[in-house]
Write a protein that holds these residues in place. Structure first.
Motif, short mmCIF file in Angstrom:
data_model
loop_
_atom_site.label_atom_id
_atom_site.label_comp_id
_atom_site.label_asym_id
_atom_site.label_seq_id
_atom_site.Cartn_x
_atom_site.Cartn_y
_atom_site.Cartn_z
N ASP A 270 0.77 -1.35 -0.05
CA ASP A 270 0.28 0.07 0.12
C ASP A 270 1.08 1.15 -0.23
N PHE B 42 -0.85 -5.77 -1.76
CA PHE B 42 -0.62 -5.93 -0.54
C PHE B 42 -1.20 -5.20 0.62
N ASN C 80 -1.53 -3.34 4.06
CA ASN C 80 -1.69 -4.12 4.99
C ASN C 80 -1.90 -2.96 6.08
N VAL D 25 -0.04 -0.13 7.13
CA VAL D 25 1.26 0.29 7.33
C VAL D 25 2.71 0.17 6.24
N TYR D 26 2.99 0.51 6.58
CA TYR D 26 4.54 0.95 6.18
C TYR D 26 5.70 -0.10 7.19
MG LIG Z 1 1.87 -1.83 4.21
#
Ligand SMILES: [Mg+2]
Ligand SMILES: Cc1ncc(C[n+]2csc(CCOP(=O)(O)OP(=O)(O)O)c2C)c(N)n1
Ligand SMILES: Cc1ncc(C[n+]2csc(CCOP(=O)(O)OP(=O)(O)O)c2C)c(N)n1
Ligand code: SF4
Ligand code: SF4
Ligand SMILES: [Mg+2]
Lengths: 343, 619, 343, 619
Positions: C98, C124, C126, C128-129
């Motif tokens: 993302d 993918f 999620n 978040v990094y």
């Molecule tokens: Mg991510």
């Protein structure tokens, strides 16, 4: 020098620079209309900032007697974000082109829009790269022959408004370079919207892509080719004796032919509501393409939600309320410290 | 030494000058915390110190593998300490992988403390050991094998905590033991535990800490404990800072001192992200952070903020710094103040993001299309990062120019005790924005600094346009005039060159002239100075200078260079400063280059110095 | 070495590299399912290329025993474009996160999608990094506290599928890391789609954003939280005794509560049609957000139109037919030439 | 000389060695076409020649203004010609603005041909003339004032075309006149008109062309016509090429010669776009062009194509070249063949996009994070662009490396007669892709070139992964090993250094040793060589070399530099090559720098040469 007590006029917004667009370029009309609207907005001239990237359209700030920044290709929205985020008191306007804003700069446009920072973005869509002498752009139709596509372009075009709505835009509108009153109205609306306001301006480039928008620029053909959006009104177009409307059922737009005098709403024609919360509605409008459908003109969507600059400013204000204005002494002495005495 | 009050140690106590200890274990073993607590205690004990944390590259590498090993080294002494030391004297290894990854670094004959419970077949295999390494190590090191897991569990067996939680305490057992071994105070850690935990967990941690200490007192495995006397340290209030924290505080401080709001635009990237994180915590200073969609947006927004009239800065590392170059070129043309912090990491390309290099100097100077000169400063130590940022902001606003700060991953994460400056002594440049509409010209220049006025939106009558096209002198209008273009390019270069008057003459460490001068820059300060001073102690005719100012150079640099027969330029790159010195001054400077993702060892610098000094001087 | 005459198995697609994801990471499940589907696709292993940017998810290619390229942050779609455009015979898969795909790489994703180049993109999500240790991402919800947003994030999140549809995507789907059968089905569908196929994979990051998708990952709550799209079936969700459906009238999605045994279509529930030409329909689905609506899972849109690589290859083929294979001699001697004789 | 067959010129004919003519007018006046046609005729007449077009920066600046002036200069001679000449001997000016913008360049006493009908009050004002400049110019130049508009209209008055169309023909009237004045053949232009127009428009153009010629024969304004004898030219088939066309054909030719498909990724940017345009026209060579969304995508796609196994290239200019640097770093790490063409323009930042500089050399060498060496070649002339691209591709595939080609806006748009090469003589490197799965290792190296194998998707058993993380030698697996990292960095540098064996020794123009060596690079070749040769004709002890190969340098460069007392390095930047030479060889090379957006004048180079030669040599 302008007298700041007297009322400003459009002339006060014209800079002393020679204008360098080709004769007949649609940009002239946009410039004139922007200069006309500015004095009405009730903002001191010194609080306006015009920011642009690179392209014919991006020379715009040079011609405005306001603060201006002609930056680098595609990045104007990011510059504008820094300006507005650090100085929410300023009225920040971005001028960009279909290449500047949607090719190299697509990502910044996307993120600016999703952050909903309170700026206005004027996207001049001439469906071509003017400044670099006529290559096809991300909005050019398939098959367009240009210097870089002698066999015709093979990229499916982006629709700027569909793109913006996909990014979560809170305000999108479309208008026409040569339609002064409509253009001015859109400028006023964009200005009064809190959050990112994107206006797609259909603009003619007589040199490299003449008459691209003639169907809607021309007042005669416009009646059938354009769907003029009016808040609270049904989605109608066509001449008196050939009225048609747009129905949006099961997520699929269709054209409804109306009999003379027929009630459009009863016939299933949707009623325009700019404040529809779901972006699905405005997206359905943005999906209307020539020649199957008329091209909608006007405000597609105008919904209010928190702006990035206000939220950011709010975090600063909250922090000060909660923790007091920052003390450098406290910062440097926070956590574990120890003292070494004179030995 | 309250922790021991009332008890007289029954064992021998030896006084030593200093020692370097490395704590190592699996990423889950809490090595960074252990190291940090030990560091705090050591600082309070009054020693000079330097530390080096070493994280695994992966977020969570599989437990017990080499990839998952985490380490923290601390070097402390009663004398001056400038590096975490080449080789630890003591290695604490929580598992076989940690032992394997670190044992080769330990000083021959050094002490190696291991958790003997961790040497299971499975974990040996995970670590890649074909057989138990301990027998063979016993000859070469002072092996101290402690059944840490078992001892720790025993201490906690009556508490209502899970086995997992119990095992996670064992680093504090080891910490207590080390506190005993080096006579460190326990209270700061106890106090910290009390603030951090409560209930059974607090009880567990306190217990094992004290149990570790008590174990030291009683065990026969450790017959001697060591005292490291206080160092002579400049009086003042101290704290530990990492380079990244110091950078962040420098940013916040710049705003506070110059009485300006601050805007930081950044996109996360290792090892720079922590600066963003730290600055973001201080919104109450009127500091705004903007996590942008990429590095280009981050710097563009920062330039926009600068145009709008706030102090602005952008932070990044190598690949991100590359992406910022086009916009940096605009900042040069627009002549706006901006600080760009590049925390260099090992490359090229993605390279080894968590490892160390200092190889972006030429990029900072030449990474843009056409000549676009820009001042560059590089901090010498973690604490110096604070002052470097302040200096960069000062230059930026005084000369209306972007300024580059080149830190690196080593400075970023390692910490040193830092004397907190007296705020009154810090410079507080007054920023003036142009306001007089009558005399305003966007590119009129201050005759002394050549800076143009900083005229910001909201000021009536100063409406003006700037941009990246070539500009006419004074008016700033777009101009394609050849003569004008050449003059503007020269003026911008001259402006940067004039900053030299603000740079103090560089001081030589060692004799003012002689056979060999070692010239370093930025974060290699500690290793170079240590090596050169050690060489001088051995009677070698060698001096050193460490450049903080890379563009412009200090004005006395040339004279200094000319006073030495040989010039050695150690760099963690393939030769960058050495090129600049050779081309600028035509001196036969010799490069010493290391690109292993690691800092210089004092011993390797020392070896090269000795080698050069024993060579016949060629004409 | 694999025997190319025998049937490949998922093992043949596992490389010899140690996997470096955290224990419990959703990426493991995706990897296993991709390795399971690959042998079924009837393509020689050497014709697969996996391309990624930078991020935890972007380490994916290292674990696939195919050709692979772990490129630079955000640019994987552009690399993949070069690979596919020059070698249409290859099966090209992009793996992105993302952050990689929608933050720094948003523009390349946009343009790849609009060009409709025939590749598969696994995004993918999620929220978040992961790799840089837990900053918020462009898909993170407002208010998320992370290291870079200690006071909570203030950016409105992007929906990857709405974004893709705004860019003119011809194939978009959503699936869940832990739902092997569904994930596999989506992979097969993406592969068989000619053109850019984007799959958003809801992925758990137990370390920095645990349980972000638990509502739909969990089989029990999924019944009410997810709307499983099936082509030709009405848009229904909820348990037997609490069936609900989605109505799309006037461009506005609403939830319809159904009585036991009630005919959904009669109740105005829309019937899913992946091949609906207008993107407005799929966009309406993409606009469904928790908690007001169930989260749609499955193929939103699958329409066929010319792909960039085929059109480009076609232009080359046409040019050769029309003008003959290029002759260097003719090229250099084209236009005006003159001969200088020996003097 | 058929155009004049049957007619003996009644007027005096004078033979001259050569002449430089500049055609100038409003952008709408067709100056580029006029110049091009004159050039073709001149080439056919057998002269050596060089040309320089000069477009206005704006697409369509307002008619009659200085901003809208367009020009085309041609220099032709019976002797060797290397530049379009510093000062035209003849200026043809279609309107007052063209006169004003160009008159100062004309050689004192030169001929100035103007359209006297264009000197209206309005157009004088538009051009910014307070009064008619002609009276004062008549003293200083041979003014030829022709009522061009009127004469032209008269010739066409009976044709059924609009006044506007009629007026647009007047450039062909002037062209015909110039054909008469310099005895150029008319047929090529007539033939071209016949292919291009039909009906009344054809008739009109042919008529005015001939009328112009006839006017020359009869008018008293021009008492003399000139013959420029044929030059001694190497036999062969010739054509005109601009640098951009030559680059484009080089790209197409590389594919044809190496029997490979070609992929060009590009994003439009002045002055590079024309390369994309030209290459796009040749799909039937199996050449694919990709107009990307930005420069980053363009190079990324090109690298992808290279990984996939085709010849790949990306073209751009300054700011775009900056944006490509991060991906270029990956290409270095991935060791894939790629050609990157940067057509330098005047900066910094957006600068003067249509103007000339050569200031991206240091960017090409150092524009990436960490050391990432890359070969760099710069063509010397428009025609040389063709060979440079071929050489770049050859290096790229032989050494598995990205290669940078540095052209510039001057080479890009100016043209020269180019001897079309015999295709059989061009090198045709055979590309071999690895196929043997048993012995395959992604980073195994050819012991001679250090190249790794080019193993492409679709080859069974060679499945492998590459990327930007540090790689283990031979296997290419991700590796954080310090030793390995250093070795890989050294290997990549060594690989680029080894290319030197493929570079022919550079040849000196002039004596092999002596007092002064002038060192240039790339597109300044013509001016530097002309100046140096002229100085030698005057007995000055000066030689020159012009570098095509900037990294690595030719192996004999150092020896040559050491053979001269002084070294002068003229560059269209603030001193880039000069820095490299000084740091690499410690020679006291002196820079001569010009950043006016214009090429060097022969006379200014000459002046500096003379000055240096008359200085006392300092020790
Ligand atoms: Mg991510
Ligand atoms: C980094 C960079 N790449 C490319 C360019 C060249 N360039 C300038 S404007 C432009 C496209 C402009 O198109 P558009 O935004 O549609 O503006 P228009 O001229 O049509 O108004 C391009 C490719 C540039 N200036 N900078
Ligand atoms: C040019 C550049 N900028 C920043 C980074 C640092 N970086 C690496 S991965 C990443 C974000 C990854 O997030 P996502 O794509 O969501 O992947 P995840 O780790 O969550 O799977 C960032 C910011 C980088 N490698 N390169
Ligand atoms: S090229 Fe087109 S867009 Fe640009 S100024 Fe001319 S008419 Fe306008
Ligand atoms: S940080 Fe999160 S996304 Fe990355 S590997 Fe660990 S669990 Fe997976
Ligand atoms: Mg455009």
């Amino acid at each position: 020098m302008t007298d700041h007590f007297g009322k400003l006029t459009s002339k006060d917004f014209a800079s002393d620079q020679d204008i360098r667009w080709c004769p007949g370029c649609g940009d002239y009309s946009v410039l004139a209309n922007v200069q006309r609207v500015m004095p009405e907005l009730g903002i001191p001239r010194e609080n306006f900032v015009f920011v642009s990237g690179i392209g014919c359209s991006s020379r715009f700030p040079y011609y405005m007697n306001t603060y201006g920044f002609h930056t680098i290709h595609g990045r104007a929205p990011a510059f504008a974000t820094g300006i507005k985020a650090s100085r929410p008191d300023l009225s920040v306007w971005v001028v960009t082109g279909d290449g500047d804003g949607l090719s190299i700069g697509g990502n910044h446009l996307l993120h600016t829009i999703r952050r909903n920072i309170d700026i206005q973005i004027l996207l001049f869509n001439n469906r071509v790269y003017g400044l670099t002498k006529g290559q096809y752009s991300p909005t050019s139709p398939i098959g367009m022959r240009t210097q870089s596509t002698p066999d015709g372009s093979i990229d499916h075009p982006i629709d700027p408004l569909a793109f913006a709505l996909g990014a979560g835009a809170t305000f999108v509108a479309r208008t026409i370079d040569v339609d002064g009153p409509h253009l001015q109205q859109m400028l006023r609306r964009a200005h009064s919207h809190p959050g990112t306001a994107l206006i797609e301006i259909l603009q003619n480039c007589p040199v490299y892509n003449d008459n691209e928008w003639i169907e809607v620029e021309d007042r005669k053909s416009r009646i059938n080719a354009a769907l003029v959006l009016e808040d609270g009104e049904p989605l109608l177009f066509g001449s008196e004796d050939q009225r048609r409307g747009i129905r949006l059922h099961d997520g699929i737009p269709t054209v409804v032919e109306l009999q003379k005098g027929e009630d459009p709403i009863a016939a299933g024609v949707a009623v325009h509501n700019e404040r529809t919360q779901t972006p699905a509605y405005a997206f359905a409008l943005a999906s209307l393409k020539r020649p199957e459908f008329p091209l909608p003109i006007g405000v597609f969507r105008a919904v209010e939600t928190a702006t990035y600059d206000a939220l950011l400013q709010g975090q600063v204000a909250d922090a000060i309320v909660k923790r007091g204005a920052g003390s450098l002494y406290d910062l440097l002495h926070s956590g574990d410290t120890w003292t070494v005495g004179p030995s | 030494m309250n922790a021991m009050s009332g008890k007289v140690p029954a064992k021998a106590v030896r006084q030593i000058e200093g020692v370097a200890i490395r704590f190592t274990g699996d990423s889950g073993d809490g090595m960074q915390l252990t190291g940090t607590k030990f560091t705090e205690a050591t600082a309070l004990a009054g020693n000079e110190l330097a530390t080096l944390p070493d994280y695994p590259a992966e977020i969570r590498a599989p437990a017990g593998t080499l990839a998952g090993v985490s380490g923290f080294q601390i070097h402390f002494s009663s004398k001056s300490v400038r590096t975490p030391a080449d080789h630890p004297d003591v290695l604490v290894a929580f598992n076989p992988a940690a032992l394997r990854a670190n044992i080769d670094d330990v000083r021959p004959g050094g002490m190696v403390i291991v958790n003997s419970n961790s040497f299971t077949d499975k974990s040996l295999k995970r670590a890649g050991y074909a057989e138990d390494p301990r027998p063979s190590l016993r000859d070469r090191y002072a092996m101290v094998e402690i059944p840490l897991t078992r001892l720790n569990r025993e201490v906690l067996k009556d508490l209502d905590i899970s086995m997992r939680d119990a095992d996670r305490c064992k680093n504090f057992f080891a910490l207590g033991l080390m506190y005993w071994l080096y006579h460190r105070p326990m209270e700061p850690t106890e106090r910290w535990l009390e603030n951090r935990f409560k209930g059974d967990l607090l009880e567990a941690n306190l217990r094992v800490l004290r149990a570790g200490h008590a174990f030291g007192e009683t065990t026969e495995l450790l017959p001697v404990s060591y005292i490291v006397p206080k160092a002579k340290i400049q009086p003042g209030v101290y704290r530990n800072v990492t380079g990244n924290t110091a950078l962040a505080w420098g940013i916040v401080a710049a705003g506070a001192l110059m009485q300006k709001d601050v805007f930081l635009g950044a996109y996360p990237i290792t090892p720079a992200s922590d600066v963003l994180h730290e600055v973001a915590r201080h919104r109450h200073f009127g500091v705004k952070t903007f996590q942008a969609e990429d590095e280009i947006s981050a710097i563009s927004a920062a330039i926009g903020a600068s145009f709008a009239g706030v102090l602005s800065v952008t932070t990044t590392s190598g690949p991100g710094f590359v992406l910022k170059q086009e916009a940096l070129g605009l900042a040069v043309m627009a002549e706006l103040p901006l600080v760009v912090i590049d925390i260099q990491r090992a490359g090229p390309s993605t390279g080894m993001p968590t490892k160390i290099e200092q190889a972006d100097l030429l990029l900072a100077l030449y990474g843009r299309n056409s000549d676009s000169p820009m001042p560059v400063i590089a901090p010498l130590s973690p604490g110096d990062c604070f002052y470097t940022v302040l200096e960069a902001f000062e230059w930026a606003v005084k000369y209306m120019t972007p300024v580059v700060v080149l830190s690196n991953g080593h400075l970023a994460n390692s910490s040193e005790p830092w004397r907190i400056p007296d705020i009154e002594t810090l410079s507080r440049p007054r920023i003036t924005h142009w306001t007089d509409a009558k005399t305003f010209q966007p590119y009129a220049r201050n005759p002394e600094t050549l800076a143009r006025p900083w005229a910001i939106p909201g000021t009536p009558g100063l409406e003006h346009r700037i941009g990246g096209l070539a500009k006419e002198q004074t008016t700033g209008n777009v101009s394609y005039d050849p003569e004008n273009n050449e003059q503007m390019i020269r003026l911008r270069a001259e402006k940067v060159a004039r900053i030299a008057v603000d740079i103090p003459p560089i001081e030589i460490d060692g004799p003012e002239s002689g056979e060999l001068l070692v010239v370093g820059w930025g974060g290699t300060f500690g290793a170079i100075t240590s090596a050169v001073e050690a060489a001088r102690v051995d009677g070698k005719p060698v001096s050193s200078i460490q450049l903080r100012h890379l563009n412009p150079f200090p004005t006395n640099l040339e004279q200094i260079l000319r006073r030495f027969d040989k010039i050695l330029v150690p760099e963690l790159n393939q030769g960058q400063l050495v090129r600049l010195l050779r081309s600028e001054f035509l001196v036969p400077a010799i490069g010493m280059n290391k690109v292993r993702g690691q800092p210089f060892l004092i011993e390797e610098l020392r070896a090269r110095i000795d080698e050069l000094l024993s060579e016949e001087t060629s004409p």
